[in-house]
Design a protein around this motif. Structure first.
Motif, PDB file in Angstrom:
ATOM      1  N   UNK A 180       0.863  -1.189   0.000  1.00  0.00           N
ATOM      2  CA  UNK A 180       0.000   0.000   0.000  1.00  0.00           C
ATOM      3  C   UNK A 180       0.897   1.237   0.000  1.00  0.00           C
ATOM      4  N   UNK A 181       1.505   1.577  -1.134  1.00  0.00           N
ATOM      5  CA  UNK A 181       2.478   2.681  -1.156  1.00  0.00           C
ATOM      6  C   UNK A 181       1.886   4.035  -0.787  1.00  0.00           C
ATOM      7  N   UNK A 182       0.573   4.134  -0.741  1.00  0.00           N
ATOM      8  CA  UNK A 182      -0.089   5.364  -0.330  1.00  0.00           C
ATOM      9  C   UNK A 182      -0.158   5.496   1.197  1.00  0.00           C
ATOM     10  N   UNK A 183       0.132   4.416   1.917  1.00  0.00           N
ATOM     11  CA  UNK A 183      -0.095   4.388   3.361  1.00  0.00           C
ATOM     12  C   UNK A 183       0.750   5.418   4.107  1.00  0.00           C
ATOM     13  N   UNK A 184       2.031   5.535   3.757  1.00  0.00           N
ATOM     14  CA  UNK A 184       2.908   6.458   4.482  1.00  0.00           C
ATOM     15  C   UNK A 184       2.395   7.890   4.368  1.00  0.00           C
ATOM     16  N   UNK A 185       2.029   8.317   3.155  1.00  0.00           N
ATOM     17  CA  UNK A 185       1.520   9.682   2.972  1.00  0.00           C
ATOM     18  C   UNK A 185       0.181   9.870   3.673  1.00  0.00           C
ATOM     19  N   UNK A 186      -0.655   8.839   3.664  1.00  0.00           N
ATOM     20  CA  UNK A 186      -1.957   8.920   4.332  1.00  0.00           C
ATOM     21  C   UNK A 186      -1.770   9.163   5.832  1.00  0.00           C
ATOM     22  N   UNK A 187      -0.929   8.341   6.461  1.00  0.00           N
ATOM     23  CA  UNK A 187      -0.712   8.492   7.898  1.00  0.00           C
ATOM     24  C   UNK A 187      -0.035   9.824   8.217  1.00  0.00           C
ATOM     25  N   UNK A 188       0.900  10.210   7.372  1.00  0.00           N
ATOM     26  CA  UNK A 188       1.600  11.482   7.587  1.00  0.00           C
ATOM     27  C   UNK A 188       0.624  12.646   7.505  1.00  0.00           C
ATOM     28  N   UNK A 189      -0.271  12.618   6.518  1.00  0.00           N
ATOM     29  CA  UNK A 189      -1.242  13.694   6.368  1.00  0.00           C
ATOM     30  C   UNK A 189      -2.197  13.785   7.540  1.00  0.00           C
ATOM     31  N   UNK A 190      -2.713  12.620   7.974  1.00  0.00           N
ATOM     32  CA  UNK A 190      -3.643  12.634   9.111  1.00  0.00           C
ATOM     33  C   UNK A 190      -2.945  13.102  10.384  1.00  0.00           C
ATOM     34  N   UNK A 191      -1.700  12.660  10.554  1.00  0.00           N
ATOM     35  CA  UNK A 191      -0.957  13.047  11.750  1.00  0.00           C
ATOM     36  C   UNK A 191      -0.646  14.541  11.740  1.00  0.00           C
ATOM     37  N   UNK A 192      -0.246  15.067  10.573  1.00  0.00           N
ATOM     38  CA  UNK A 192       0.048  16.500  10.464  1.00  0.00           C
ATOM     39  C   UNK A 192      -1.201  17.327  10.760  1.00  0.00           C
ATOM     40  N   UNK A 193      -2.354  16.885  10.271  1.00  0.00           N
ATOM     41  CA  UNK A 193      -3.599  17.612  10.545  1.00  0.00           C
ATOM     42  C   UNK A 193      -3.871  17.661  12.049  1.00  0.00           C
TER      43      UNK A 193
END
Length: 357
Positions: A180-193
């Protein structure tokens, strides 16, 4: 002569290099062993990490879309330094969204807090997949050699089996992010928010009257120490922030629970003492033999909440597999919309209905 004005670069809220130095300096050294034993330990961990890859491929039935992770065997200080790099990468640029109205003293204070917490955690982590490398990349798998040695010795389990068992868990994490190569950016975005919102509310608390500060901090501390399952940070969150944190926690529960189920699914043909290791490891997770202060510290640092993630996530994975099989479970890695919500982690049938109809 014309003068060109420029806006000075926004300074980070935490002095990350200082945090790395503090974490490395405070990290406990770990068990003492002869040089030959340490050499065998490092080599054994590398071999176990390589061996685990094919077993993870077979048992998970996942198709990674990225290269496998680089394996790095580290000591406690190196693990702590690596995590300051990951944290800095995750929140890079957040100061441009919420500029800190604070100076160098607060940067140093933040570094001290981060460094101290990472130093404490450095003696408890066996391994970690880190998808947030400075400058990008496929991620790295960190194996903390002194902690593995200490754990296998204290539990009295076969070293070769235990090292492979640990690597099966961590390589499963690497597989998750590769599939799931999108996973890192997904978690990073939610965490940054979430961090952005926390920064705003923390600034409000910093400007509040002293009596309100004492009340908020005191309530948070009491809630963390009581039998409520809360961590220290929960007392500072608004309802919306708690919802956001719950969704992030649900993803982490999936990742940890899935890795826990897969590491055991290889079975005794691969790890002969897997059942004995699991039983003794669960007692270790529950804090068997730990002093009272350590139990309190675990609650304040959120480690009991982390343990709940493993167990809730594993229960979710097993329930989904009973309903739709392992291939049906793997739909969770297809896109972020397929990730379970906090409610679905507790109600796997709701996830099955939503994703599989």
């Amino acid at each position: 002569m014309a003068h060109t004005s420029s806006t000075p670069a926004t300074e980070p809220a935490v002095d990350w290099p200082a945090a790395a130095r503090i974490a490395a300096r405070l990290a406990p050294p770990g068990p003492v062993a002869p040089r030959g034993q340490l050499h065998d330990l490092v080599g054994g961990l590398r071999e176990a990490a390589d061996t685990a890859v094919e077993h993870v491929r077979e048992v998970t039935r996942m198709a990674p879309a990225a290269d496998p992770a680089t394996v790095v065997v580290v000591d406690r200080a190196s693990w702590a330094r690596a995590n300051t790099q990951s944290m800095a990468t995750m929140v890079d640029g957040i100061e441009e969204i919420v500029p800190p109205a604070l100076g160098p003293a607060v940067q140093v204070a933040g570094a001290a807090e981060v460094g101290a917490v990472l130093a404490l955690l450095s003696g408890r982590v066996l391994g970690q997949f880190d998808p947030y490398l400075p400058g990008g990349g496929p991620g790295r798998l960190l194996l903390v050699a002194p902690n593995v040695l200490q754990a296998e010795t204290s539990m009295g389990v076969p070293a070769r089996d235990f090292r492979l068992w640990v690597c099966l868990h961590e390589q499963t994490h690497a597989w998750q992010f590769a599939a799931a190569p999108w996973m890192a950016d997904h978690l990073r975005g939610r965490t940054r928010d979430l961090v952005t919102e926390l920064t705003r509310t923390s600034a409000e608390l910093a400007r509040a009257r002293i009596d309100r500060k004492i009340a908020v901090v005191g309530k948070a501390l009491l809630d963390a120490l009581r039998e409520r399952g809360d961590t220290l940070v929960d007392g500072f969150l608004t309802p919306d922030q708690k919802d956001a944190l719950a969704d992030i926690t649900a993803v982490m529960a999936l990742l940890e629970g899935h890795a826990d189920v897969m590491m055991d699914a290889v079975g005794p043909s691969v790890v002969p003492s897997v059942r004995r290791i699991r039983a003794r490891f669960e007692r270790r997770r529950d804090g068997e033999g730990r002093p009272a202060f350590d139990v309190v510290l675990r609650r304040l640092l959120g480690m009991d909440a982390k343990l709940a993630q493993y167990r809730d996530g594993a229960a979710f994975v097993r329930a989904v597999e009973r309903a739709v099989g392992r291939d049906g479970l793997n739909a969770v890695w297809a896109e972020s919309a397929n990730l379970p919500s906090a409610r679905e982690i507790s109600d796997p049938r709701a996830w099955v209905r939503r994703v599989h109809g």
